[in-house]
Design an enzyme around this catalytic site. Structure first.
Site, short mmCIF file in Angstrom:
data_model
loop_
_atom_site.label_atom_id
_atom_site.label_comp_id
_atom_site.label_asym_id
_atom_site.label_seq_id
_atom_site.Cartn_x
_atom_site.Cartn_y
_atom_site.Cartn_z
N SER A 135 -69.18 18.44 -26.54
CA SER A 135 -69.19 17.58 -27.72
C SER A 135 -70.29 18.15 -28.62
O SER A 135 -71.13 18.87 -28.46
CB SER A 135 -69.43 16.14 -27.36
OG SER A 135 -69.89 15.46 -28.56
N TYR A 148 -75.52 9.47 -23.98
CA TYR A 148 -74.54 10.31 -24.13
C TYR A 148 -74.86 11.85 -24.52
O TYR A 148 -74.41 12.62 -24.05
CB TYR A 148 -73.27 9.78 -25.14
CG TYR A 148 -72.37 10.64 -25.37
CD1 TYR A 148 -71.49 10.88 -23.95
CD2 TYR A 148 -71.86 11.10 -26.47
CE1 TYR A 148 -70.25 11.51 -24.25
CE2 TYR A 148 -70.50 12.16 -26.57
CZ TYR A 148 -69.80 12.05 -25.42
OH TYR A 148 -68.72 12.83 -25.58
#
Length: 248
Positions: A135, A148
């Protein structure tokens, strides 16, 4: 399990929906026999029937599930580490340790388990390839996202370290780092709150699962001497994790 010998085998984790499902379809169209792994094996089975693939239950947070999955896949040329996700969006001061623990299990240890389990088969194929979907959270921090971003940075370090450790072996490594993609990601992050999830994409045209899948298939179908180390893709309207242009 007996897999077709005339087609190279690709394993896709988190294949029951979103990027994983789209990638499974794309790889099948490119000539791979796809083994779809996810907890929701019924969804994987539907896709497998559609693309003439194979569905096997897989929970990457469970070492025994990973071991059983690997035992069912005797050969593998391509591994797409797509399983993972986020839970919560709170500042560090309010961090939920259980949510952080799940994110590390799913994103980091899940990737580690799949690589360890399938690496012998990838090397034995003579032309192995590991694609890890990280990501832009693996490239930069953002407020309230430390759980995250921390997990994605760690996952990326596992993948990038392999690039050197496997040098000289017949295995390529590609990291795919997407920005904003409209899938079930935000729905999971917000515990099923659809209103919160929808707000994430309000006023912007995000990437789709197919956009990311097409990028993965492109990297996976280059000549074997070509290693695409990293691809970062974001919507045109997104400059960074914290900067996006939203229409009124």
């Amino acid at each position: 399990m007996s897999l077709p010998s005339e087609r190279p085998t690709a394993v896709v984790t988190g294949a029951s929906s979103g990027i994983g499902a789209a990638t499974a379809r794309g790889l099948a169209a490119a000539g791979f026999h796809v083994v779809l792994g996810a907890r929701r094996v019924d969804r994987c089975a539907e896709i497998a029937r559609e693309i003439d693939g194979t569905a096997v239950r897989l929970d990457v947070t469970d070492p025994e599930s990973v071991s059983a999955f690997v035992a069912a896949v005797p050969q593998c040329r391509l591994l797409v580490n797509n399983a993972g996700g986020a839970k919560g969006l709170e500042p560090v001061a309010d961090a939920d340790e259980d949510a952080w623990r799940w994110m590390w299990e799913a994103n980091v240890l899940g990737t580690l388990r799949m690589v360890k389990g399938l690496l012998p088969a990838l090397v034995a194929s003579g032309d192995g390839h590991i694609v890890t979907v990280t990501s832009i959270a693996a490239l930069e921090p953002y407020d309230n996202g430390a759980g995250y971003t921390g997990a994605k940075h760690a996952q990326a370090m596992v993948h990038r370290t392999l690039r050197g450790e496997l040098l000289g072996q017949p295995v390529r490594l590609t990291e795919i780092a997407p920005g904003m993609v409209e899938t079930e990601f935000s729905l999971v992050r917000f515990g099923g709150d659809a209103a919160k999830a929808d707000k994430v994409y309000q006023g912007i045209t995000p990437l789709t699962a197919d956009d990311v899948a097409e990028t993965i298939v492109f990297a996976a179908t280059r000549p074997s001497h070509v290693n695409i180390d990293q691809i970062v893709l974001k919507p045109r309207a997104q400059a960074s994790a914290m900067r996006a242009h939203r229409e009124a």
